[in-house]
Write a protein that holds these residues in place. Sequence first.
Motif, PDB file in Angstrom:
ATOM      1  N   GLY A   9      38.174  45.149  35.321  1.00  0.00           N
ATOM      2  CA  GLY A   9      37.801  44.429  34.405  1.00  0.00           C
ATOM      3  C   GLY A   9      38.374  44.323  32.855  1.00  0.00           C
ATOM      4  O   GLY A   9      39.639  44.760  32.911  1.00  0.00           O
ATOM      5  N   SER A  10      37.752  43.605  31.768  1.00  0.00           N
ATOM      6  CA  SER A  10      38.802  43.465  30.694  1.00  0.00           C
ATOM      7  C   SER A  10      38.181  44.546  29.892  1.00  0.00           C
ATOM      8  O   SER A  10      38.972  45.219  28.900  1.00  0.00           O
ATOM      9  N   PHE A  11      37.032  45.007  29.961  1.00  0.00           N
ATOM     10  CA  PHE A  11      36.713  46.186  29.284  1.00  0.00           C
ATOM     11  C   PHE A  11      36.924  46.075  27.732  1.00  0.00           C
ATOM     12  O   PHE A  11      37.482  47.009  27.185  1.00  0.00           O
ATOM     13  N   HIS A  18      28.742  49.347  32.019  1.00  0.00           N
ATOM     14  CA  HIS A  18      30.225  49.676  32.850  1.00  0.00           C
ATOM     15  C   HIS A  18      30.288  51.183  33.240  1.00  0.00           C
ATOM     16  O   HIS A  18      30.377  51.436  34.490  1.00  0.00           O
ATOM     17  N   ARG A  88      32.164  46.123  41.578  1.00  0.00           N
ATOM     18  CA  ARG A  88      31.800  44.935  40.363  1.00  0.00           C
ATOM     19  C   ARG A  88      30.275  45.040  40.127  1.00  0.00           C
ATOM     20  O   ARG A  88      29.600  45.741  41.202  1.00  0.00           O
ATOM     21  N   GLY A  89      30.107  44.947  38.927  1.00  0.00           N
ATOM     22  CA  GLY A  89      28.447  44.887  38.569  1.00  0.00           C
ATOM     23  C   GLY A  89      28.017  43.407  38.506  1.00  0.00           C
ATOM     24  O   GLY A  89      28.906  42.628  38.337  1.00  0.00           O
ATOM     25  N   ARG A  91      24.798  41.630  36.815  1.00  0.00           N
ATOM     26  CA  ARG A  91      23.814  41.277  35.895  1.00  0.00           C
ATOM     27  C   ARG A  91      22.564  40.210  36.209  1.00  0.00           C
ATOM     28  O   ARG A  91      21.561  40.509  35.926  1.00  0.00           O
ATOM     29  N   ASP A  95      26.628  35.930  36.766  1.00  0.00           N
ATOM     30  CA  ASP A  95      27.306  36.892  37.162  1.00  0.00           C
ATOM     31  C   ASP A  95      27.885  36.590  38.838  1.00  0.00           C
ATOM     32  O   ASP A  95      29.045  36.628  39.093  1.00  0.00           O
ATOM     33  N   GLU A  99      31.393  35.957  40.501  1.00  0.00           N
ATOM     34  CA  GLU A  99      31.949  36.870  41.332  1.00  0.00           C
ATOM     35  C   GLU A  99      32.230  36.631  42.969  1.00  0.00           C
ATOM     36  O   GLU A  99      33.047  36.873  43.595  1.00  0.00           O
ATOM     37  N   THR A 120      22.680  45.864  38.208  1.00  0.00           N
ATOM     38  CA  THR A 120      22.919  46.450  36.967  1.00  0.00           C
ATOM     39  C   THR A 120      21.480  47.065  36.876  1.00  0.00           C
ATOM     40  O   THR A 120      20.586  46.767  37.155  1.00  0.00           O
ATOM     41  N   LEU A 124      20.344  48.310  31.156  1.00  0.00           N
ATOM     42  CA  LEU A 124      21.767  48.036  30.704  1.00  0.00           C
ATOM     43  C   LEU A 124      22.111  46.668  30.926  1.00  0.00           C
ATOM     44  O   LEU A 124      23.090  46.089  30.299  1.00  0.00           O
ATOM     45  N   ILE A 127      23.467  44.182  27.968  1.00  0.00           N
ATOM     46  CA  ILE A 127      24.799  44.573  27.347  1.00  0.00           C
ATOM     47  C   ILE A 127      25.877  43.497  27.916  1.00  0.00           C
ATOM     48  O   ILE A 127      26.116  43.804  29.096  1.00  0.00           O
TER      49      ILE A 127
HETATM   50  P1  ADP Z   1      35.636  40.561  33.579  1.00  0.00           P
HETATM   51  O1  ADP Z   1      36.578  40.127  32.218  1.00  0.00           O
HETATM   52  O2  ADP Z   1      36.546  40.665  34.598  1.00  0.00           O
HETATM   53  O3  ADP Z   1      34.590  39.774  33.677  1.00  0.00           O
HETATM   54  P2  ADP Z   1      34.298  42.674  32.235  1.00  0.00           P
HETATM   55  O4  ADP Z   1      34.920  43.651  31.466  1.00  0.00           O
HETATM   56  O5  ADP Z   1      33.386  41.838  31.417  1.00  0.00           O
HETATM   57  O6  ADP Z   1      35.457  42.165  33.052  1.00  0.00           O
HETATM   58  O7  ADP Z   1      33.197  43.312  33.237  1.00  0.00           O
HETATM   59  C1  ADP Z   1      33.757  44.144  34.209  1.00  0.00           C
HETATM   60  C2  ADP Z   1      32.591  44.236  35.222  1.00  0.00           C
HETATM   61  O8  ADP Z   1      31.373  44.934  34.855  1.00  0.00           O
HETATM   62  C3  ADP Z   1      32.066  43.100  36.015  1.00  0.00           C
HETATM   63  O9  ADP Z   1      31.751  43.036  37.251  1.00  0.00           O
HETATM   64  C4  ADP Z   1      30.900  42.609  35.151  1.00  0.00           C
HETATM   65  O10 ADP Z   1      29.957  41.949  35.869  1.00  0.00           O
HETATM   66  C5  ADP Z   1      30.363  44.061  35.081  1.00  0.00           C
HETATM   67  N1  ADP Z   1      29.404  44.248  33.906  1.00  0.00           N
HETATM   68  C6  ADP Z   1      29.579  44.100  32.712  1.00  0.00           C
HETATM   69  N2  ADP Z   1      28.562  44.386  31.912  1.00  0.00           N
HETATM   70  C7  ADP Z   1      27.802  44.980  32.579  1.00  0.00           C
HETATM   71  C8  ADP Z   1      26.501  45.617  32.401  1.00  0.00           C
HETATM   72  N3  ADP Z   1      25.935  45.707  31.484  1.00  0.00           N
HETATM   73  N4  ADP Z   1      25.934  46.306  33.507  1.00  0.00           N
HETATM   74  C9  ADP Z   1      26.514  46.345  34.737  1.00  0.00           C
HETATM   75  N5  ADP Z   1      27.667  45.695  35.043  1.00  0.00           N
HETATM   76  C10 ADP Z   1      28.472  45.057  34.074  1.00  0.00           C
END
Ligand code: ADP
Length: 160
Positions: A9-11, A18, A88-89, A91, A95, A99, A120, A124, A127
């Motif tokens: 992810g970018s985080f 996350h 991967r998450g 939401r 998403d 995905e 998710t 959360l 977020i």
């Molecule tokens: P990207 O830029 O690859 O989308 P992110 O950092 O935004 O990376 O997200 C990484 C992963 O975490 C993705 O699969 C995203 O769907 C998931 N994600 C983002 N926010 C949440 C959340 N609040 N709860 C669960 N999963 C999340």
Amino acid sequence: MKRIALFPGSFDPFTKGHEDIVLRGLRLFDEVVIGIGNNATKKRYFPLDVMKQLIEKTFERERNVRTITYDDLTAHTARELGATFLLRGLRNTTDFEYENGISQVNRYVYAEIETVFLITSPPLAPISSSIIRDLHRYGQSVDDFLPYSLSELNKLNRDD
Ligand code: ADP
């Protein structure tokens, strides 16, 4: 064989959403590697090395979590790590649409990779890193959404 999952992810920033995916992933896999993608075309809000340190601090007690940064295709990075799963998450349906495409492409690049999606945890779900960036940019405290305190960020910056 060790079941290793790469959580890419970018985080920017890493959030409690996350963190929840990582902790639940640990029940499924022997090791979860958090991979912060360093996409040269995307300018980050929170610096990469600082975010890596904050994530490492968050999981300092978890022996089966480690954090890397990478500058390559996610599927290539997984193959190099010996990871046969991507974590991967999900939401919402937005998403899912995104995905769905990415996971097909990742399997095209690395046929052995399987993407595992965790839905998710409801509290959360709202977020998102982009909303947190907007709040932070205008001076609103965002610590409630993060598994670490941003005062750590100021400390890390000072030590640079
Ligand atoms: P990207 O830029 O690859 O989308 P992110 O950092 O935004 O990376 O997200 C990484 C992963 O975490 C993705 O699969 C995203 O769907 C998931 N994600 C983002 N926010 C949440 C959340 N609040 N709860 C669960 N999963 C999340």
